[in-house]
Design a protein around this motif. Structure first.
Motif, PDB file in Angstrom:
ATOM      1  N   THR A   1      -8.919  10.954  -7.570  1.00  0.00           N
ATOM      2  CA  THR A   1      -9.295   9.549  -7.430  1.00  0.00           C
ATOM      3  C   THR A   1      -8.680   8.739  -8.563  1.00  0.00           C
ATOM      4  N   GLU A   2      -8.254   7.549  -8.214  1.00  0.00           N
ATOM      5  CA  GLU A   2      -7.680   6.623  -9.188  1.00  0.00           C
ATOM      6  C   GLU A   2      -8.253   5.239  -8.918  1.00  0.00           C
ATOM      7  N   THR A   3      -8.310   4.427  -9.942  1.00  0.00           N
ATOM      8  CA  THR A   3      -8.702   3.033  -9.762  1.00  0.00           C
ATOM      9  C   THR A   3      -7.656   2.147 -10.420  1.00  0.00           C
ATOM     10  N   ALA A   4      -7.539   0.936  -9.896  1.00  0.00           N
ATOM     11  CA  ALA A   4      -6.622  -0.050 -10.460  1.00  0.00           C
ATOM     12  C   ALA A   4      -7.303  -1.406 -10.364  1.00  0.00           C
TER      13      ALA A   4
ATOM     14  N   VAL B   1       1.062  -0.704  -3.601  1.00  0.00           N
ATOM     15  CA  VAL B   1       2.519  -0.506  -3.601  1.00  0.00           C
ATOM     16  C   VAL B   1       2.994  -0.049  -4.980  1.00  0.00           C
ATOM     17  N   ARG B   2       2.488  -0.663  -6.029  1.00  0.00           N
ATOM     18  CA  ARG B   2       2.884  -0.278  -7.393  1.00  0.00           C
ATOM     19  C   ARG B   2       2.521   1.180  -7.669  1.00  0.00           C
ATOM     20  N   PHE B   3       1.315   1.576  -7.275  1.00  0.00           N
ATOM     21  CA  PHE B   3       0.888   2.957  -7.501  1.00  0.00           C
ATOM     22  C   PHE B   3       1.812   3.921  -6.765  1.00  0.00           C
TER      23      PHE B   3
ATOM     24  N   VAL C   1      -4.576 -15.680   9.000  1.00  0.00           N
ATOM     25  CA  VAL C   1      -3.715 -16.637   8.304  1.00  0.00           C
ATOM     26  C   VAL C   1      -4.381 -17.102   7.008  1.00  0.00           C
ATOM     27  N   LEU C   2      -5.660 -17.393   7.068  1.00  0.00           N
ATOM     28  CA  LEU C   2      -6.379 -17.892   5.892  1.00  0.00           C
ATOM     29  C   LEU C   2      -6.597 -16.806   4.845  1.00  0.00           C
ATOM     30  N   LEU C   3      -6.943 -15.601   5.285  1.00  0.00           N
ATOM     31  CA  LEU C   3      -7.261 -14.524   4.358  1.00  0.00           C
ATOM     32  C   LEU C   3      -6.047 -13.696   3.960  1.00  0.00           C
ATOM     33  N   GLY C   4      -5.000 -13.746   4.779  1.00  0.00           N
ATOM     34  CA  GLY C   4      -3.866 -12.871   4.548  1.00  0.00           C
ATOM     35  C   GLY C   4      -4.230 -11.477   5.003  1.00  0.00           C
ATOM     36  N   SER C   5      -3.278 -10.619   5.103  1.00  0.00           N
ATOM     37  CA  SER C   5      -3.547  -9.253   5.519  1.00  0.00           C
ATOM     38  C   SER C   5      -3.029  -8.295   4.458  1.00  0.00           C
ATOM     39  N   VAL C   6      -3.953  -7.649   3.789  1.00  0.00           N
ATOM     40  CA  VAL C   6      -3.573  -6.673   2.772  1.00  0.00           C
ATOM     41  C   VAL C   6      -2.740  -5.571   3.420  1.00  0.00           C
ATOM     42  N   ALA C   7      -3.179  -5.092   4.579  1.00  0.00           N
ATOM     43  CA  ALA C   7      -2.454  -4.021   5.260  1.00  0.00           C
ATOM     44  C   ALA C   7      -1.027  -4.449   5.582  1.00  0.00           C
ATOM     45  N   GLU C   8      -0.861  -5.671   6.094  1.00  0.00           N
ATOM     46  CA  GLU C   8       0.480  -6.137   6.439  1.00  0.00           C
ATOM     47  C   GLU C   8       1.370  -6.224   5.204  1.00  0.00           C
ATOM     48  N   LYS C   9       0.818  -6.708   4.098  1.00  0.00           N
ATOM     49  CA  LYS C   9       1.608  -6.799   2.858  1.00  0.00           C
ATOM     50  C   LYS C   9       2.037  -5.414   2.385  1.00  0.00           C
ATOM     51  N   ILE C  10       1.140  -4.444   2.501  1.00  0.00           N
ATOM     52  CA  ILE C  10       1.481  -3.085   2.084  1.00  0.00           C
ATOM     53  C   ILE C  10       2.585  -2.533   2.975  1.00  0.00           C
ATOM     54  N   VAL C  11       2.438  -2.711   4.286  1.00  0.00           N
ATOM     55  CA  VAL C  11       3.451  -2.215   5.225  1.00  0.00           C
ATOM     56  C   VAL C  11       4.814  -2.822   4.910  1.00  0.00           C
ATOM     57  N   ARG C  12       4.854  -4.108   4.643  1.00  0.00           N
ATOM     58  CA  ARG C  12       6.127  -4.793   4.383  1.00  0.00           C
ATOM     59  C   ARG C  12       6.767  -4.391   3.053  1.00  0.00           C
ATOM     60  N   ARG C  13       5.936  -4.110   2.046  1.00  0.00           N
ATOM     61  CA  ARG C  13       6.463  -3.884   0.690  1.00  0.00           C
ATOM     62  C   ARG C  13       6.558  -2.419   0.289  1.00  0.00           C
ATOM     63  N   ALA C  14       5.895  -1.547   1.002  1.00  0.00           N
ATOM     64  CA  ALA C  14       5.818  -0.144   0.589  1.00  0.00           C
ATOM     65  C   ALA C  14       7.183   0.539   0.643  1.00  0.00           C
ATOM     66  N   PRO C  15       7.451   1.387  -0.338  1.00  0.00           N
ATOM     67  CA  PRO C  15       8.718   2.122  -0.381  1.00  0.00           C
ATOM     68  C   PRO C  15       8.684   3.396   0.465  1.00  0.00           C
ATOM     69  N   VAL C  16       7.545   3.670   1.110  1.00  0.00           N
ATOM     70  CA  VAL C  16       7.353   4.899   1.892  1.00  0.00           C
ATOM     71  C   VAL C  16       6.669   4.552   3.214  1.00  0.00           C
ATOM     72  N   PRO C  17       6.627   5.487   4.170  1.00  0.00           N
ATOM     73  CA  PRO C  17       5.921   5.229   5.434  1.00  0.00           C
ATOM     74  C   PRO C  17       4.443   4.931   5.207  1.00  0.00           C
ATOM     75  N   VAL C  18       3.897   4.073   6.079  1.00  0.00           N
ATOM     76  CA  VAL C  18       2.494   3.660   5.994  1.00  0.00           C
ATOM     77  C   VAL C  18       1.827   3.869   7.351  1.00  0.00           C
ATOM     78  N   THR C  19       0.655   4.479   7.347  1.00  0.00           N
ATOM     79  CA  THR C  19      -0.165   4.613   8.542  1.00  0.00           C
ATOM     80  C   THR C  19      -1.366   3.705   8.371  1.00  0.00           C
ATOM     81  N   VAL C  20      -1.643   2.876   9.396  1.00  0.00           N
ATOM     82  CA  VAL C  20      -2.738   1.903   9.342  1.00  0.00           C
ATOM     83  C   VAL C  20      -3.799   2.262  10.364  1.00  0.00           C
ATOM     84  N   PHE C  21      -5.072   2.283   9.930  1.00  0.00           N
ATOM     85  CA  PHE C  21      -6.198   2.559  10.821  1.00  0.00           C
ATOM     86  C   PHE C  21      -7.061   1.326  10.964  1.00  0.00           C
ATOM     87  N   ARG C  22      -7.502   1.088  12.223  1.00  0.00           N
ATOM     88  CA  ARG C  22      -8.437  -0.019  12.477  1.00  0.00           C
ATOM     89  C   ARG C  22      -9.722   0.546  13.036  1.00  0.00           C
TER      90      ARG C  22
END
Length: 138
Positions: free
Chosen positions: A81-84, A93-95, A117-138
């Motif tokens: 476990t890690e915290t940031a 993404v940084r981690f 639109v108002l809240l933004g999507s953390v998942a979408e930002k991670i998918v767009r910026r990540a240097p590795v494959p990302v799996t998203v669960f809803r």
């Protein structure tokens, strides 16, 4: 292979944890809990905020393993476990970049339309910026 699971305690994040442990039982699994920092802190407020975040990070670090063991059926499962502290998408993404992560697994609340639109999507930002494959669960 190293798997990073972004964990915020939500139901989608719990599904992401379950998926990681069942799909990658023999891999290194890292659970990252990001404590969101408030924007616009200045001066003395930063010092107080840093102390508060250190205390909160310490509390989360102690509670997280027990919370995860309640989700996962195998009591002998091994994970780190890690915290940031910061903005969740940026910290995930940084981690991943800084720790040779091979795959990221995240939960998404699945918001759409105006709330997204108002809240933004953390998942979408991670998918767009990540240097590795990302799996998203809803």
């Amino acid at each position: 292979m190293a798997i990073l699971v972004a964990y915020d305690g939500s139901e989608p994040a719990q599904k992401a944890v379950e998926h990681a442990f069942t799909t990658y039982p023999d891999e290194e699994i890292v659970l990252l809990r990001v404590i969101e920092a408030a924007d616009g802190s200045t001066g003395a407020g930063i010092m107080a905020a840093q102390e508060m975040f250190r205390d909160r990070e310490e509390k989360v670090s102690k509670e997280l393993p027990e919370e995860i063991k309640a989700i996962v059926s195998d009591p002998d499962i091994d994970f780190q476990t890690e915290t940031a502290v910061g903005k969740p998408a940026r910290e995930v993404v940084r981690f991943a970049e800084d720790n040779d992560i091979d795959h990221i697994i995240i939960g998404s609340h699945g918001r759409s339309g105006l709330s997204r639109v108002l809240l933004g999507s953390v998942a979408e930002k991670i998918v767009r910026r990540a240097p590795v494959p990302v799996t998203v669960f809803r």
